[in-house]
Design an enzyme around this catalytic site. Structure first.
Site, short mmCIF file in Angstrom:
data_model
loop_
_atom_site.label_atom_id
_atom_site.label_comp_id
_atom_site.label_asym_id
_atom_site.label_seq_id
_atom_site.Cartn_x
_atom_site.Cartn_y
_atom_site.Cartn_z
N ASP A 1 59.52 0.01 81.17
CA ASP A 1 60.31 0.36 82.36
C ASP A 1 59.43 1.23 83.25
OD1 ASP A 1 62.62 -0.98 81.56
OD2 ASP A 1 63.50 0.79 80.63
N ASP B 1 65.47 -5.96 84.36
CA ASP B 1 66.72 -5.20 84.45
C ASP B 1 67.38 -5.40 85.81
OD1 ASP B 1 66.11 -4.17 81.93
OD2 ASP B 1 65.24 -2.33 82.76
#
Length: 171
Positions: free
Chosen positions: A122, A140
């Site tokens: 991330d 995401d």
């Protein structure tokens, strides 16, 4: 139930696009931009690239699963992907096929991270006026946007059906 090969092809195309964009962005962030060495870099006001190795699932939930979490989360994700593929093949609606495909591509991208790195990469960190969102990635974003689109589409269709049904009953 009838299979819709055009929907399946469209959904698989969306899955491949999301998967490729996700994996290319992660490769770039890790090996060209070298974000793990930098930690966090301001890109513009309200946006940083911040390195986070996510060992949990969405929004850090179930982070205490330890090493087994990697396998458990991957197996659950792949089971969900199987169901999404069935949905994709059965829907006659191109919009649904595209959104379900985007969710599928994002899920597979995050599973590959778990299997390759032991955690999901991330790095996108949005913030403003003291507010900070969770650090996320392209997969995401595709999943959240697509789920939101599916919910809004469902609500719109329910409203349309209720109005249409009411009109019929009143005739």
């Amino acid at each position: 139930m009838r299979l819709h090969y055009r929907s399946l092809a469209l959904g698989l195309f969306a899955a491949c696009v999301v998967f490729l964009l996700d994996q290319l962005s992660k490769f770039w962030i890790l090996f060209d931009f070298r974000l793990p060495e930098k930690g966090s870099v301001a890109i513009c006001p309200g946006l940083n690239f911040t390195m986070v190795w996510n060992h949990a699932i969405t929004f850090g939930m179930f982070g205490g699963a330890g090493g087994a979490g990697r396998i458990i989360f991957s197996v659950i994700s792949l089971a969900i992907v199987s169901a999404l593929l069935v949905w994709m093949a059965r829907t006659p609606r191109p919009f649904i096929a595209l959104t379900v495909g985007a969710i599928t591509g994002g899920a597979v991208g995050n599973v590959l991270d778990r299997l390759r790195y032991g955690a999901v990469v991330d790095f996108i960190h949005a913030h403003a006026f003291g507010w900070s969102w969770y650090v996320f990635n392209v997969a995401d974003a595709a999943i959240v946007c697509s789920v939101t689109a599916l919910v809004l589409d469902s609500l719109r269709r329910e409203r349309h059906d209720a109005l249409h049904g009411h009109t019929k009953a009143g005739s």
